[in-house]
Design a protein around this motif. Sequence first.
Motif, mmCIF file in Angstrom:
data_model
loop_
_atom_site.group_PDB
_atom_site.id
_atom_site.type_symbol
_atom_site.label_atom_id
_atom_site.label_comp_id
_atom_site.label_asym_id
_atom_site.label_seq_id
_atom_site.Cartn_x
_atom_site.Cartn_y
_atom_site.Cartn_z
ATOM 1 N N ASP A 578 0.809 -1.215 0.000
ATOM 2 C CA ASP A 578 0.000 0.000 0.000
ATOM 3 C C ASP A 578 0.843 1.267 0.000
ATOM 4 O O ASP A 578 0.387 2.311 -0.422
ATOM 5 N N ASN A 579 2.076 1.166 0.441
ATOM 6 C CA ASN A 579 2.910 2.364 0.517
ATOM 7 C C ASN A 579 3.630 2.557 -0.817
ATOM 8 O O ASN A 579 4.421 1.720 -1.242
ATOM 9 N N LEU A 580 3.289 3.670 -1.455
ATOM 10 C CA LEU A 580 3.772 3.873 -2.823
ATOM 11 C C LEU A 580 5.296 3.908 -2.912
ATOM 12 O O LEU A 580 5.878 3.455 -3.891
ATOM 13 N N ILE A 581 5.919 4.438 -1.908
ATOM 14 C CA ILE A 581 7.380 4.493 -1.939
ATOM 15 C C ILE A 581 7.961 3.088 -1.914
ATOM 16 O O ILE A 581 8.833 2.736 -2.714
ATOM 17 N N ASN A 582 7.401 2.280 -1.009
ATOM 18 C CA ASN A 582 7.876 0.904 -0.951
ATOM 19 C C ASN A 582 7.592 0.179 -2.254
ATOM 20 O O ASN A 582 8.403 -0.617 -2.730
ATOM 21 N N LYS A 584 7.402 1.424 -5.187
ATOM 22 C CA LYS A 584 8.326 1.905 -6.213
ATOM 23 C C LYS A 584 9.698 1.234 -6.058
ATOM 24 O O LYS A 584 10.284 0.772 -7.036
ATOM 25 N N VAL A 585 10.148 1.179 -4.819
ATOM 26 C CA VAL A 585 11.461 0.565 -4.580
ATOM 27 C C VAL A 585 11.434 -0.925 -4.929
ATOM 28 O O VAL A 585 12.345 -1.433 -5.572
ATOM 29 N N ASP A 624 2.610 -7.485 1.396
ATOM 30 C CA ASP A 624 2.832 -6.705 2.616
ATOM 31 C C ASP A 624 1.845 -7.232 3.675
ATOM 32 O O ASP A 624 0.764 -7.716 3.338
ATOM 33 N N ASN A 626 0.704 -5.430 6.718
ATOM 34 C CA ASN A 626 -0.262 -4.415 7.132
ATOM 35 C C ASN A 626 -0.713 -3.598 5.933
ATOM 36 O O ASN A 626 0.047 -2.801 5.394
ATOM 37 N N LYS A 674 11.401 -6.405 6.290
ATOM 38 C CA LYS A 674 11.551 -5.054 5.730
ATOM 39 C C LYS A 674 12.555 -4.288 6.577
ATOM 40 O O LYS A 674 12.510 -4.424 7.789
#
Lengths: 697, 135
Positions: A578-582, A584-585, A624, A626, A674
């Motif tokens: 859900d976290n866009l930064i994650n 992307k990485v 992921d 959560n 992570k």
Amino acid sequence: MRETTASGAPLHPPPPVDSVHGHSASSLVDLPSLPPADDSTLDLFRYTPIPTILLRIVELDALPVICQVSESLEAVSGACRREQLLGRTVDAFFDDNVNLPSVASAHNAIRVALDSKRPFQLEVVLADGRTAWSIRAVPIGRHGSPQYIQMELQNTTEERHRQLQLEERLYANETYRMLVETVKDYAIFMLDPKGLVATWNAGAQVFKGYTKDEIIGKHFSNFYGDEDRANDKPGRELRDALRDGRCEDEGWRYRKDGSRFWANVVITPVYREGTLLGFSKVTRDLSERKAAESQLIDAYEEASKLKSEFLANMSHEIRTPMHGMLSALTLLLDTRLNPEQLELARVIEESGEVLLQVINDILDYSKLATGSFSISHDIISVAEIIQSVFRAHQKVCKSGLTLETNLDPHLPQAAEGDSLRYRQIMQNFMSNAMKFTESGYVRVNATLKEEDDEFYTILTEVVDTGIGLPAGAASSLFTPFTQFEMNSTKRYKGTGLGLSICKSLAELMGGNIGYHPNPEGHGSTFWFTARLKKVNQLRIADALQEKLESLSAPSVTASPFEDIKLAATNTRILLAEDNLINQKVMLKMLAGLGFANIDRAIDGREAVTLATKHPPPYDAILMDINMPMLDGVAATREIRSLGVHTPIIAMTANALKGQAESYIAKGMTAYVAKPVDRKLLIKVLLKCLRGKTESPS
Amino acid sequence: MAIPGASDKLDAATFEQILEMDEDEEEREFSKSIVYDFFGQAESTFDKMDSSVKDLKTLSELGHFLKGSSATLGLTKVKDSCEKIQHYGQKKDETGTKDITEEEGLEKLKTTIEQAKTEFHDVEKVLKKFYNDEA
């Protein structure tokens, strides 16, 4: 001469000496009207074996005079001759003879007999307190007016002595009976040889609530609880009492109303002349003592809990600045230091680490002591844990020391347990063994000791050829702080808490811990057992399958990086994050590994939708944990429940080992912590994709 | 690749892994975009935190969210504070093991959010400097 009169009451008339005249209006014995000089009458008096004096009443108010004396009287009168007495009063006989009753008592007997006109018997004890006489005076006459007195004199010393003894015995018995019956602080009673209640006292009634009538004849097992009865404790106690001569027990006993009290019971067999009469049973109520004891224990436990809480708080407070110091020190060590400074900084570092270990131990210990320590139930492999601890120690093994492992092939591949804590015990045993062993071996044995439908019991031993333990030290090994105090002057030797923590950990795992000397000579054996719950067979099969696959598919290229590029071709992967930064990485990282087809899901719901299309489109899913809408665990459950077996790799920042393993238990295939480490990701992906290349379905 | 002044704020191995993804070590297009995305994400998350000061559950979720991305970048300090925010929001102590009251939670959240912001701005400065953007 003083004397006592034991009995002064007139007696009923004895059978008449001469039975010719049985009839008598009064109790006065009628004298047949025979001439006084009749031979047979004379003989009668003369030869009677009872010392007898016949007195004739001359005048009513005067003393009667002796008219006959039996020969047997001479025997008691000593020097007195018969002839000397005739015609005289009784005074002549009784006076001046300390061995005979006094004149007064003779007079008294005559007077009472005459007054009452009935035979009268007087018991006299002489001043010596021992010699006893019986004087019997029988009035003899016609028409109610006595003419003679027949006086019999008998030494009753022996008889009286026997009587006294008998009375004394009776009295003593009676006293004891009363004593036992009235004692209220003890229940004292007799059982017959079969255990039926034979007597009952006040104390028994107070303690047990039964009255005498209710309980006599009932079996004494009525006082015991159901469990004791089921185990035949009453019967066992009687047998023990017979064997040992006594049986003492402390435990709960029950009253008639069902309430119970804490009792001390002593059962003693009672014999008379070698025959068992029964058992005496003495019961004391120790309820108050028991209550006082438990109060003491409560108080002690409360104090000990406070102590542990204090320790926990203190160590927590100390730990925070310690971490700060150690981190600062790490930075300091990275700066340019001259050799002397470096040396000192290293000392600080080493001491700091020991201190931190001490604090962690205390924290663990106090958590264990306050009961706020729980053990996790993840899927673990005991063999793997042992091997990993073993490998770590192999690296630092001294020369001259061999490290060995003996793993039972029957050890389960997977079982429910706490790998972190299992490892902690192993670690402790291993480092102790290495610390105290200069040469020889340190050997780890792990065996499946027991197995039932639900649990495995696994025995793990660490055997060394080190210095061992002095005799007597073994008992205090697992007591907290013992070594701590002994070794307070030695640094780097540990807290002395390690083994006591291990003990608690082993107990939390349903097992035990112990020490015995190395049976092959000098050295020690430390062992512990753990009861691990079995896991569902399917999961074990999966684990085995995975293992086989990894064995049967050796890497075809030189590096994992090449391998993954190979494996990535023609695969499709789903990334749920859900976290866009994650996201992307991860996308970048996966692309870098050669994955060209990657779909993205922004939450668990979307992941389920994408993953369960028909046919299942993905070779692997990175999930992921959560996420909003539906978290990774729930999404996995849905995917699995729809019959999709695509490998799912959990990604979690809560990378505690046990937690991660629990995701696997919940249907996931593997996990990566992570922030995702690329090397680890490659390894995990390779494992998951290998199945695909083997079986293209 | 050493990042000056970042030693305690940044986990070098993790961040380097990101840097390795850059195709051009001069441009650093990828990592820079990620880092700047993070700046944006962090600012907006802190804003959301500020507007939900009494809502423990939301604060916990926001804490968790930012923890994920700060962990990915290796921003250790921010990550640690976010984890605490996550725990306090669940009415747990900072390690997530013991229960605390709602009042304690709110109290601790207040200071921890501020701490997270400060830590974020510290590391932001370092990273901006690294990407030669000191504006």
